[in-house]
Write a protein that holds these residues in place. Structure first.
Motif, PDB file in Angstrom:
ATOM      1  N   CYS B  30      -3.395  -5.207   2.595  1.00 24.26           N
ATOM      2  CA  CYS B  30      -3.268  -3.757   2.707  1.00 24.26           C
ATOM      3  C   CYS B  30      -3.598  -3.127   1.362  1.00 24.26           C
ATOM      4  CB  CYS B  30      -1.841  -3.406   3.102  1.00 24.26           C
ATOM      5  SG  CYS B  30      -1.431  -1.661   2.931  1.00 24.26           S
ATOM      6  N   LYS B  32      -2.587  -0.466   0.128  1.00 24.80           N
ATOM      7  CA  LYS B  32      -1.463   0.252  -0.488  1.00 24.80           C
ATOM      8  C   LYS B  32      -0.429  -0.694  -1.067  1.00 24.80           C
ATOM      9  CE  LYS B  32      -2.310   4.659   0.744  1.00 24.80           C
ATOM     10  NZ  LYS B  32      -2.677   5.649  -0.252  1.00 24.80           N
ATOM     11  N   CYS B  33      -0.016  -1.669  -0.245  1.00 24.95           N
ATOM     12  CA  CYS B  33       1.120  -2.488  -0.656  1.00 24.95           C
ATOM     13  C   CYS B  33       0.772  -3.962  -0.813  1.00 24.95           C
ATOM     14  CB  CYS B  33       2.260  -2.330   0.347  1.00 24.95           C
ATOM     15  SG  CYS B  33       1.944  -3.141   1.913  1.00 24.95           S
ATOM     16  N   CYS B  48      -1.708  -1.935   6.249  1.00 26.65           N
ATOM     17  CA  CYS B  48      -0.722  -2.642   7.062  1.00 26.65           C
ATOM     18  C   CYS B  48      -0.060  -1.607   7.972  1.00 26.65           C
ATOM     19  CB  CYS B  48       0.322  -3.342   6.190  1.00 26.65           C
ATOM     20  SG  CYS B  48       1.496  -2.215   5.417  1.00 26.65           S
ATOM     21  N   CYS B  51       2.293   1.047   6.072  1.00 21.59           N
ATOM     22  CA  CYS B  51       1.560   2.015   5.250  1.00 21.59           C
ATOM     23  C   CYS B  51       0.728   2.937   6.141  1.00 21.59           C
ATOM     24  CB  CYS B  51       0.679   1.315   4.231  1.00 21.59           C
ATOM     25  SG  CYS B  51       1.637   0.436   2.970  1.00 21.59           S
TER      26      CYS B  51
HETATM   27 ZN   LIG Z   1       0.858  -1.718   3.286  1.00 20.33          ZN
END
Ligand SMILES: [Zn+2]
Ligand SMILES: [Zn+2]
Lengths: 101, 467
Positions: B30, B32-33, B48, B51
């Motif tokens: 992902c 973002k994370c 994901c 997110c």
């Molecule tokens: Zn994520």
């Protein structure tokens, strides 16, 4: 020689209307020399589940643009798309985003 | 089908034709994370599930926050079709209202669903089933709701074709007023009488109206018009100043190109923009237009947003597909090879101005779409060849002249914009048209005649003005 593969094949977003309105299909793919991938699965669906107007579901060897494919709840674009090798008990979901026709 | 021979058990599989890439799942992280991604969104970014949820929810609030057209405490009517985009919109409103105070949405939603089963080829039993399903979904939200049937469009008043008293010029209600209204607002029991609907002569009349339309393109336009007017009428009579509809970015892009092909180029901004103020008193807003249909489908799937699928509009046998369907096919096909297509078309739409659609007076406002008549100067040249009306042979001699004139299809043409002229030409005979359209057209034709007369008569005894 690959063993038979059991799958859950699902249709949503209106794509089920092309399959007698049935959303969930338990499918067992026969054994074949090649491992089963999405490309072969689509061909199998066209011959075994899709009775009429295949052009509303497929285009060439793939799905029609506007139909999304999820493999085990993930975007098939992350999974190799047509080349994804199916495993026993996989779940393949087709969601139509089309307005129809 | 010749490939059929290839099927059937071991040994008969297809050869190892073109293979590309790795066939196995290598979940990308992902963006973002760093967790394992569940989907790829618009610009190719893997997200994901968690997110993606945050991204989706944030986008709705950002859209409303950026545009600042919905007041706190304001009654807002959500137009639902049971389809994915409007269902996701409803979920965003539910989420928004249940959030902690700082991020809470502060308007008061009600819901409307228009049953279009009659023209979508549903049997009575299917209609009842869809309706019951939809009613259960609406009820479960706890919001007031209205159920309407497309048949009811035949009973609309002619005033629906006139803009209501607009807020243009006047400032809107103050924040204080809005908040007071919010406190007074009582949750009412929704209109449930729509639920016990039985088809009758009005269903027949509606089907005749659609049957008489010559092309599937005009039928799509007609459906959209009736539906919009029905929702607008509910908003007016029940006192909603805002209506939210659920067009996605993908839909907006398709509508942009479709409307271009339908001759509505001058009105693209109001037809597809965030805000549509053509009706004056009721503002239509489109808060879902930043989401692709893929994002919406994944959101609905991941977070169990229920939808009710409506079959497509019924087409006649061997009829060409509508421009709407052809553009959808074209754009999505292009998007497959050129993944920026949809967002490029969408962003082009952002640059268009709503100004050309603004009509100052009734005489320059289109009867059907309420946009400004876009025909000045080019009338004789560009339009006439496409708009020759094939009037059925009627013996006009025994009809009283003014009514006969107002009741000819050709008499409607000067009241319509370019795009509506094209659609109107493909509608059936006047007798099949909805009564409210005919009533308003006759009123406008008569008032134009009277205006004409009053201009002609006093000419003689008018004194020359001394200045
Ligand atoms: Zn994520
Ligand atoms: Zn118009």
């Amino acid at each position: 020689m690959a063993a038979p593969v059991s799958l859950q094949v699902e249709f949503g977003g209106g794509a089920e209307l092309l399959f007698d309105g049935v959303k969930k299909h338990q499918v067992t793919l026969p054994c074949q020399p090649e491992p089963w991938d999405i490309r072969n699965l689509l061909k199998w669906i066209k011959q075994n589940l899709l009775k009429e107007r295949p052009e509303l579901f497929m285009q060439g060897e793939s799905v029609r643009p506007g139909i999304l494919v999820l493999i085990n709840d993930a975007d098939w674009e992350l999974m190799g798309e047509l080349d994804y090798k199916l495993q026993d008990q996989d779940n393949v979901l087709f969601i139509s985003t089309l307005h129809g026709g | 089908m010749c490939e059929a021979a290839e099927d059937g058990g071991c040994g008969a599989g297809p050869g190892p034709a073109r293979r590309r890439g790795q066939g196995h799942s290598h979940p990308r992280p992902c963006m973002k994370c760093g967790g394992s991604a569940a989907l790829i969104i618009r610009v190719g970014d893997p997200f994901c599930r968690g997110c993606f949820h945050d991204y989706f929810v944030h986008k709705f609030r950002a859209m409303l926050g950026k545009n600042r057209v919905i007041f706190p405490g304001e009654k807002v009517l959500l137009a639902l079709s049971g389809g994915p985009a409007s269902s996701a919109m409803l979920r965003q409103v539910q989420e928004g209202l249940s959030r902690e105070t700082a991020k809470k949405l502060r308007f008061v939603p009600s819901l409307i669903y228009v049953d279009e089963g009659a023209v979508r080829g549903q049997s009575l039993a299917q209609r009842e089933q869809s309706l019951a399903h939809m009613e259960a979904l609406l009820q479960a939200t706890g919001f007031p709701f209205h159920l309407a049937h497309l048949e009811q469009a035949l009973e609309l008043p002619a005033s629906i074709l006139r803009p209501g008293p607009g807020r243009s010029g006047k400032p809107g209600p103050s924040y204080k007023e809005a908040v007071e209204g919010f406190i007074q607002q009582q949750r009412q029991e929704g209109d449930r009488n729509g639920g016990t609907f039985s088809p009758g002569p009005s269903t027949q009349e509606l089907l005749q109206l659609f049957e008489a339309v010559e092309t599937s393109t005009a039928r799509e336009e007609l459906l959209q018009m009736l539906r919009t007017h029905l929702i607008l009428q509910t908003a007016r009579t029940k006192g909603y100043a805002k209506v939210m509809t659920g067009e996605s970015c993908t839909r907006v892009a398709i509508k942009l190109l479709t409307n271009l092909a339908l001759g509505r180029g001058a009105f693209l901004a109001v037809d597809t923009g965030f805000m549509d103020d053509r009706h004056g008193d009721v503002l239509v807003v489109r808060p879902m237009r930043d989401y692709t249909s893929k994002e919406i489908a994944f959101y609905n799937h991941f977070f169990h947003v229920p939808t009710v699928i409506a079959p497509p509009l019924r087409t006649k046998r061997r009829e060409k597909p509508s421009i709407h369907r052809l553009i959808e096919r074209f754009l999505l096909g292009l998007q497959e090879d050129y993944p920026a297509t949809i967002s490029t078309v969408y962003r082009t739409g952002e640059k268009l101005s709503p100004a050309p659609a603004k009509a100052i007076s009734e005489s320059e406002r289109c009867l059907l779409c309420l946009c400004a008549l876009d025909i000045a100067g080019e009338e004789e040249l560009a339009l006439e060849p496409t708009l020759i009306m094939e009037e059925p042979e009627e013996n006009g001699c025994c009809q009283d002249p003014p009514a006969a004139r107002a009741e000819s299809k050709a008499a409607y043409i000067p009241l319509l914009c370019y795009g509506c002229r094209l659609t109107f030409k493909e509608l059936g005979p006047l007798a099949t048209l909805p009564p409210y359209v005919r009533a308003e057209a006759q009123r406008r034709i008569r008032s134009a005649e009277m205006e004409q007369q009053s201009l002609e008569v006093p000419q003689e005894d008018e004194e020359p003005s001394k200045s």
